[in-house]
Design a protein around this motif. Structure first.
Motif, short mmCIF file in Angstrom:
data_model
loop_
_atom_site.label_atom_id
_atom_site.label_comp_id
_atom_site.label_asym_id
_atom_site.label_seq_id
_atom_site.Cartn_x
_atom_site.Cartn_y
_atom_site.Cartn_z
N GLY A 267 -8.72 10.40 -6.97
CA GLY A 267 -8.62 10.22 -8.41
C GLY A 267 -8.18 8.84 -8.82
N GLY A 268 -8.13 7.90 -7.89
CA GLY A 268 -7.73 6.55 -8.22
C GLY A 268 -6.22 6.35 -8.26
N GLN A 269 -5.46 7.34 -7.82
CA GLN A 269 -4.00 7.20 -7.81
C GLN A 269 -3.62 6.05 -6.88
N GLN A 270 -2.66 5.24 -7.32
CA GLN A 270 -2.26 4.06 -6.57
C GLN A 270 -0.90 4.25 -5.92
N TYR A 271 -0.78 3.69 -4.71
CA TYR A 271 0.46 3.76 -3.94
C TYR A 271 0.81 2.35 -3.48
N PRO A 272 2.10 2.04 -3.37
CA PRO A 272 2.47 0.69 -2.91
C PRO A 272 2.09 0.46 -1.46
N ALA A 273 1.85 -0.79 -1.12
CA ALA A 273 1.51 -1.16 0.25
C ALA A 273 2.59 -0.69 1.20
N GLY A 274 2.20 -0.21 2.37
CA GLY A 274 3.15 0.24 3.36
C GLY A 274 3.50 1.70 3.26
N THR A 275 3.01 2.38 2.21
CA THR A 275 3.26 3.82 2.10
C THR A 275 2.66 4.53 3.31
N PRO A 276 3.41 5.38 3.99
CA PRO A 276 2.84 6.11 5.14
C PRO A 276 1.56 6.84 4.73
N LEU A 277 0.53 6.71 5.54
CA LEU A 277 -0.76 7.28 5.18
C LEU A 277 -0.68 8.80 5.03
#
Length: 312
Positions: A80-90
């Motif tokens: 849905g295009g939700q964004q997460y900060p870099a480094g967030t565990p996959l």
């Protein structure tokens, strides 16, 4: 960049190109006709690209203000295009799921090419998920217009300047490796160049911050599975397991990447130790369609383990 190992050939492992030739005189006329017929379809498929070149935004292509898309540069994209900060565990990201497999047990981290806003990357992520059967998380390589995007490709090739997508991908991969988790990467077009640059950063970080030797760093990076499609990079660091897909009818990888089946500059390029390079010829006189990820490259992709055995 990693120097060529003197104990191995600089030429990457390759699979034979398809016997079909785009430039066979008998087929040339048909290729031109097919290319013309293909134009309307590709305009529709690439409408997200053309939306970035409307009259209202032409000034941005030639150095004006960038699209709001740049605010998402380097973000991790999920469903849905939700964004997460870099480094967030996959494992904590709700990724794009394959339509025929609601509970995938694998995750692919995908980096897009130029002139692709977030909504365009999401469509590519869905195509990858459906083809691979894996959950797909995106590293967003934001577009700031054609001229700026191409200029960024140049600095990426020179390994100069800052690129949020490079930093985001490198941080995510590093954190996953340090946590003992394997990572599967995909890069398309400039995304392949970003992947190569990020992998170099990860290798340097393992050596400088963690005190690993070159051999130790490469062994740890052996947990990485990497696929590139029509990529613009000519060199990749040793360590990861690579499969590179190159369409001989695609100008991007043949002119700016690892090269086509006939490449007099092959000795200057390095696909990474033990890499499988799958070259094929597919397409027509329409250069855009010959470079498409979802409608061309994904049709040639096979499961990673199968590809590593040169079974295409």
């Amino acid at each position: 960049m990693t120097a060529i190992n003197s104990n191995r050939s600089a030429l990457p492992q390759t699979t034979p190109a398809s016997k079909k030739s785009l430039f066979n005189p008998i087929d040339l006329g048909k290729a031109v006709i097919d290319g013309i017929k293909d134009i309307p379809k590709n305009i529709e498929m690439g409408k997200d690209v053309f939306e970035a070149t409307t009259m209202r935004e032409l000034s941005r292509i030639f150095g004006g203000d960038a699209k709001p898309d740049r605010m998402s540069d380097g973000a991790l994209l999920g469903a849905g295009g939700q964004q997460y900060p870099a480094g967030t565990p996959l494992g904590q990201i709700s990724g794009v799921m394959p339509k025929n497999n609601p509970n995938p047990n694998k995750t692919i981290l995908y980096t897009n090419g130029i002139m692709t806003p977030a909504e365009g990357q999401l469509r590519e992520m869905q195509a990858i998920a459906d083809r691979s059967g894996a959950k797909v998380v995106g590293v967003h390589n934001a577009t700031q217009g054609l001229v700026t995007d191409l200029a960024q490709c140049v600095t990426d090739k020179l390994d100069k300047g800052s690129n949020p997508a490079v930093d985001s991908l490198a941080n995510t991969v590093y954190n996953e490796l340090k946590a003992g988790r394997e990572v599967h990467l995909m890069g398309y077009s400039q995304g392949g160049l970003i992947t190569a640059r990020a992998l170099n950063d990860v290798q340097q970080r393992l050596r400088l911050e963690d005190g690993l030797s070159q051999a130790q760093a490469e062994k740890l990076m052996g947990k990485l599975s990497v696929e590139t499609f029509g990529a613009a990079s000519t060199r990749y660091p040793d360590g990861p397991q690579y499969v590179h897909y190159i369409n001989d009818a695609d100008a991007v990888p043949t002119l700016t990447g690892l090269g086509g089946s006939v490449d007099p500059l092959a000795f200057l390029k390095d696909a990474g130790k033990g890499a499988v390079v799958h070259r094929f010829t597919d397409g027509n006189a329409n250069l855009i369609s010959n470079h498409m990820l979802d409608t061309l490259y994904m049709q040639h992709r096979v499961p990673f383990e199968q590809a590593r055995q040169n079974q295409f």
